[in-house]
Scaffold this motif. Sequence first.
Motif, short mmCIF file in Angstrom:
data_model
loop_
_atom_site.label_atom_id
_atom_site.label_comp_id
_atom_site.label_asym_id
_atom_site.label_seq_id
_atom_site.Cartn_x
_atom_site.Cartn_y
_atom_site.Cartn_z
N ALA A 37 0.84 -1.20 0.00
CA ALA A 37 0.00 0.00 0.00
C ALA A 37 0.87 1.24 0.00
N LEU A 38 0.51 2.22 -0.82
CA LEU A 38 1.23 3.48 -0.86
C LEU A 38 0.67 4.41 0.20
N GLY A 39 1.51 4.83 1.14
CA GLY A 39 1.08 5.75 2.18
C GLY A 39 0.98 7.17 1.66
N GLY A 40 -0.12 7.84 2.00
CA GLY A 40 -0.33 9.20 1.50
C GLY A 40 -0.16 10.29 2.54
N LEU A 88 -3.32 -0.09 -4.11
CA LEU A 88 -3.87 0.23 -2.79
C LEU A 88 -3.25 1.52 -2.25
N ILE A 89 -4.10 2.50 -1.96
CA ILE A 89 -3.65 3.80 -1.47
C ILE A 89 -4.21 4.03 -0.07
N ASP A 90 -3.34 4.43 0.84
CA ASP A 90 -3.73 4.66 2.23
C ASP A 90 -3.61 6.14 2.58
N TYR A 98 2.02 -0.11 9.12
CA TYR A 98 2.63 1.13 8.65
C TYR A 98 4.01 1.29 9.29
N PHE A 99 4.74 2.33 8.92
CA PHE A 99 6.16 2.47 9.29
C PHE A 99 6.92 1.23 8.86
N ALA A 100 6.60 0.73 7.66
CA ALA A 100 7.21 -0.51 7.17
C ALA A 100 8.73 -0.45 7.14
N LEU A 101 9.29 0.74 6.96
CA LEU A 101 10.75 0.89 6.89
C LEU A 101 11.30 1.61 8.12
N GLY A 155 5.50 5.01 2.54
CA GLY A 155 5.46 6.24 1.76
C GLY A 155 6.81 6.54 1.16
N VAL A 156 6.84 7.39 0.17
CA VAL A 156 8.08 7.79 -0.49
C VAL A 156 8.07 9.29 -0.71
N SER A 157 9.23 9.82 -1.03
CA SER A 157 9.34 11.25 -1.31
C SER A 157 9.63 11.52 -2.78
N ARG A 158 10.01 10.48 -3.53
CA ARG A 158 10.30 10.64 -4.96
C ARG A 158 9.75 9.45 -5.74
#
Length: 350
Positions: free
Chosen positions: A62-65, A91-93, A246-249, A319-322
């Motif tokens: 899932a992509l964290g938003g 999947l978008i969160d 969440y906080f997968a990384l 989530g990502v920044s790029r």
Amino acid sequence: MARHTMTRDAQREREAVELEFDAEVIDEPTDVLVESNPVSGPIRVPRKAALGDTGIAVHPLALGGSVFGWTLSHEASFAVLDRFAGLGGELIDTADAYASGRSEQIIGAWLADRGLRDRMTVMTKAGRHPEHRGLSPRSLQGAVDASLERLRVERIDVLFFHGEDAEVPLEESLGAVDRLITAGKVRSIGASDFSPERLIEARVLAANGLPRFQTVTTAYNLMDRRGFEGAPELVAHAQGLAVLPYFALAGGFLGGGVRRRTDLRHDARGARLARHLGRRGHRVLAVLDDIAAEHGVTPATIAVAWLQSRPTVAAPVAGVSRPEQVDALLAAGSVQLQRSELVELDRASA
């Protein structure tokens, strides 16, 4: 164990992103063909993950938003979402409280502009928006209507209770959601950061006819295991809940970009990462480096793959920044971790 010839230093230079076993490997992924869309042509993605008994099956990431509209602009968020969809993400969160609703607004604008509503599964949370706090029937009704407007959708696929509300009986909250489901505004519900006792209470109420939680989201990763493993994991397994950690990384630590205190920024994020810079953290990163080199991927990919190997986990949230950072997250679904590699990761992170 034999390792790839890629040096550990070379592996470390790769970008960090915030991103019952058989004798040989974890269940081998089965490719699924995803139909063409405005972002990409037909593409193949790994096995799908079921979200409880919702009837929804998605790519297991899932992509964290949470960063949309906060640290990422409208345009930058669109670029990340485009990359996610183009590589097979589904999947978008998000939450109504993320950037005071701006995250939902950006996702809604993107869905409308790209024409991808039918392909994407959208999860949002209610309970912490300044205008609709708590889980009272009135707050939930207002929160859902506002989220539907911002997301530009007719129905929320998964609505999470964003934390417990000690002032409102859970029966009242579930009753309110029952009416929202009947009205076609919500498809299914989940619990965010609920205690095992509260989940058991919810299941008793569901047995009496109220809506049943299908999913649960909680902080969980290689560096933060104790909060979930134990009673929460047992309850999730017993109830058949799809876990979306969440906080997968670990806030980006497991991406490998922070190795020493001089790598830390002097801000809140740096302070959070600093707590992992000890023997255990370096031990985990060393094992991630070795396994990542063996598979020719990044440490972040292996960290997400470890989560995906857990029996109760359906899809980690990251989530990502790029845009380019999305690749490492989605690649985890195609990684087959061997039993010995899982044992190494378990021991290093214990």
